[in-house]
Design a protein around this motif. Sequence first.
Motif, PDB file in Angstrom:
ATOM      1  N   HIS A 175      54.162  46.207  40.300  1.00 47.96           N
ATOM      2  CA  HIS A 175      52.975  46.854  41.471  1.00 47.96           C
ATOM      3  C   HIS A 175      51.373  45.511  40.322  1.00 47.96           C
ATOM      4  CE1 HIS A 175      49.281  49.003  40.656  1.00 47.96           C
ATOM      5  NE2 HIS A 175      48.833  48.294  39.518  1.00 47.96           N
ATOM      6  N   LEU A 176      52.074  45.038  39.377  1.00 52.19           N
ATOM      7  CA  LEU A 176      50.311  43.621  38.948  1.00 52.19           C
ATOM      8  C   LEU A 176      51.570  42.771  39.861  1.00 52.19           C
ATOM      9  CD1 LEU A 176      50.964  44.078  35.403  1.00 52.19           C
ATOM     10  CD2 LEU A 176      48.914  44.710  36.748  1.00 52.19           C
ATOM     11  N   ARG A 177      52.735  42.069  40.309  1.00 54.45           N
ATOM     12  CA  ARG A 177      53.027  41.405  41.176  1.00 54.45           C
ATOM     13  C   ARG A 177      52.019  41.218  42.078  1.00 54.45           C
ATOM     14  NH1 ARG A 177      55.110  37.857  38.398  1.00 54.45           N
ATOM     15  NH2 ARG A 177      56.336  37.870  36.681  1.00 54.45           N
ATOM     16  N   ALA A 178      52.222  42.821  42.517  1.00 54.49           N
ATOM     17  CA  ALA A 178      51.982  43.161  43.744  1.00 54.49           C
ATOM     18  C   ALA A 178      49.833  42.960  44.535  1.00 54.49           C
ATOM     19  CB  ALA A 178      51.996  44.740  44.717  1.00 54.49           C
ATOM     20  N   ALA A 179      49.799  43.553  43.326  1.00 56.87           N
ATOM     21  CA  ALA A 179      48.173  43.052  43.639  1.00 56.87           C
ATOM     22  C   ALA A 179      47.758  41.705  43.038  1.00 56.87           C
ATOM     23  CB  ALA A 179      48.051  44.053  41.931  1.00 56.87           C
ATOM     24  N   THR A 180      48.130  40.903  42.426  1.00 56.84           N
ATOM     25  CA  THR A 180      47.984  39.259  42.143  1.00 56.84           C
ATOM     26  C   THR A 180      48.884  39.137  42.973  1.00 56.84           C
ATOM     27  OG1 THR A 180      49.888  39.658  41.260  1.00 56.84           O
ATOM     28  CG2 THR A 180      48.291  39.404  39.666  1.00 56.84           C
ATOM     29  N   ALA A 181      49.379  39.975  44.412  1.00 57.81           N
ATOM     30  CA  ALA A 181      50.159  38.950  45.671  1.00 57.81           C
ATOM     31  C   ALA A 181      49.098  39.142  46.625  1.00 57.81           C
ATOM     32  CB  ALA A 181      51.436  39.040  45.991  1.00 57.81           C
TER      33      ALA A 181
ATOM     34  N   GLY B 204      45.982  38.014  46.078  1.00 60.98           N
ATOM     35  CA  GLY B 204      44.497  36.370  45.846  1.00 60.98           C
ATOM     36  C   GLY B 204      43.666  36.936  45.223  1.00 60.98           C
ATOM     37  N   GLY B 205      43.537  38.378  44.917  1.00 64.97           N
ATOM     38  CA  GLY B 205      41.842  38.131  44.424  1.00 64.97           C
ATOM     39  C   GLY B 205      42.106  38.237  42.538  1.00 64.97           C
ATOM     40  N   TYR B 206      42.973  37.942  42.242  1.00 57.24           N
ATOM     41  CA  TYR B 206      43.215  38.104  41.162  1.00 57.24           C
ATOM     42  C   TYR B 206      43.863  36.507  40.097  1.00 57.24           C
ATOM     43  CZ  TYR B 206      42.285  42.774  41.817  1.00 57.24           C
ATOM     44  OH  TYR B 206      41.625  43.968  42.252  1.00 57.24           O
ATOM     45  N   PRO B 207      43.144  35.962  40.517  1.00 57.29           N
ATOM     46  CA  PRO B 207      44.222  34.302  40.332  1.00 57.29           C
ATOM     47  C   PRO B 207      44.300  34.291  38.914  1.00 57.29           C
ATOM     48  CG  PRO B 207      41.505  33.428  40.596  1.00 57.29           C
ATOM     49  CD  PRO B 207      41.818  35.058  40.690  1.00 57.29           C
ATOM     50  N   HIS B 208      43.702  34.951  38.215  1.00 60.33           N
ATOM     51  CA  HIS B 208      44.013  34.539  36.506  1.00 60.33           C
ATOM     52  C   HIS B 208      45.060  35.101  35.845  1.00 60.33           C
ATOM     53  CE1 HIS B 208      40.849  31.892  35.493  1.00 60.33           C
ATOM     54  NE2 HIS B 208      39.894  32.290  35.887  1.00 60.33           N
ATOM     55  N   LEU B 209      44.751  36.241  36.958  1.00 62.39           N
ATOM     56  CA  LEU B 209      46.123  37.332  35.737  1.00 62.39           C
ATOM     57  C   LEU B 209      47.304  37.054  36.880  1.00 62.39           C
ATOM     58  CD1 LEU B 209      47.220  40.119  34.921  1.00 62.39           C
ATOM     59  CD2 LEU B 209      45.968  41.561  36.839  1.00 62.39           C
ATOM     60  N   ALA B 210      47.482  36.535  37.926  1.00 64.37           N
ATOM     61  CA  ALA B 210      48.758  35.500  38.555  1.00 64.37           C
ATOM     62  C   ALA B 210      49.211  34.935  37.381  1.00 64.37           C
ATOM     63  CB  ALA B 210      48.585  35.459  40.037  1.00 64.37           C
ATOM     64  N   GLN B 211      48.482  34.076  37.129  1.00 65.21           N
ATOM     65  CA  GLN B 211      49.023  32.796  36.485  1.00 65.21           C
ATOM     66  C   GLN B 211      49.214  33.142  35.073  1.00 65.21           C
ATOM     67  OE1 GLN B 211      45.577  30.006  35.160  1.00 65.21           O
ATOM     68  NE2 GLN B 211      47.449  28.819  34.753  1.00 65.21           N
ATOM     69  N   ALA B 212      49.005  34.414  34.371  1.00 62.96           N
ATOM     70  CA  ALA B 212      49.441  34.840  33.488  1.00 62.96           C
ATOM     71  C   ALA B 212      50.663  35.517  33.687  1.00 62.96           C
ATOM     72  CB  ALA B 212      48.480  35.424  32.867  1.00 62.96           C
TER      73      ALA B 212
END
Length: 249
Positions: A200-206, A208-216
């Motif tokens: 779910h989180l990977r889909a959300a970060t895909a 591009g709206g959550y760059p810091h979360l994507a990095q984590a």
Amino acid sequence: MARTGSSGRSAGVDPEVLWSQAERPRRGRPPAHSRAEITAEAVALADTEGLAAVTMRAVAARIGAGTMSLYSYVPNKETLLELMIDQVSGDHRLPPEPSGDWRADLRGIAREQRAIMRRHPWLPAALPARQTFGPNTLAVVEYTLAVLAPVGLDAPARLETFSLLTGFVASHVTYELAQEQATEAAGRTSGELLDAQTRHLRAATATGGYPHLAQALAAPAADPASHTDPEAVFDRLLGRMINGLTAAP
């Protein structure tokens, strides 16, 4: 122990009455029950049915007494809760003196707290309502202050550190128990639920709206077990908590 004002609302638990005065002997026949017996039954009831199940009527029924007679030993539920908290605080298995390694000793205190809270799942929710420290709790506080003596914190800061450490453990245990209940209710393993959350989180970060979360999420864990094993997770977070608690302001 606890007083009631003219409005009918409790005026709180009086610690001098509750802890400084032993149960007064009565004239005539010896009492049929003791405060310790009543407290033990209340703890057992909370352990099996939850804190909400602990009513004066229910505890009286467990000891085979009338509800009104219970009030001659414990005047209200507030007082009973204080007794319950202090009784289970006596479960701490702490050495007589600190080892000199204050970080290791703080970890030992926190692990004992976690074990006790997991044995008594009602305890984390009860602690915010605590109004006073009984003898068992005072022993834990005294030991913790002795552990923190070499750190260089002043006495009030050491007391705050004890409160913050206890709050961290209570919050973590509350989360652990909630996760275990959710896993059981869903009929899936904790690993399966974690995988679903990760997807779910990977889909959300895909997006591009959550760059810091994507990095984590993209960063590999140095030790994957430390993020899945409950003991390892607790120890990892506890280490960060201890570092933060004792850092100079």
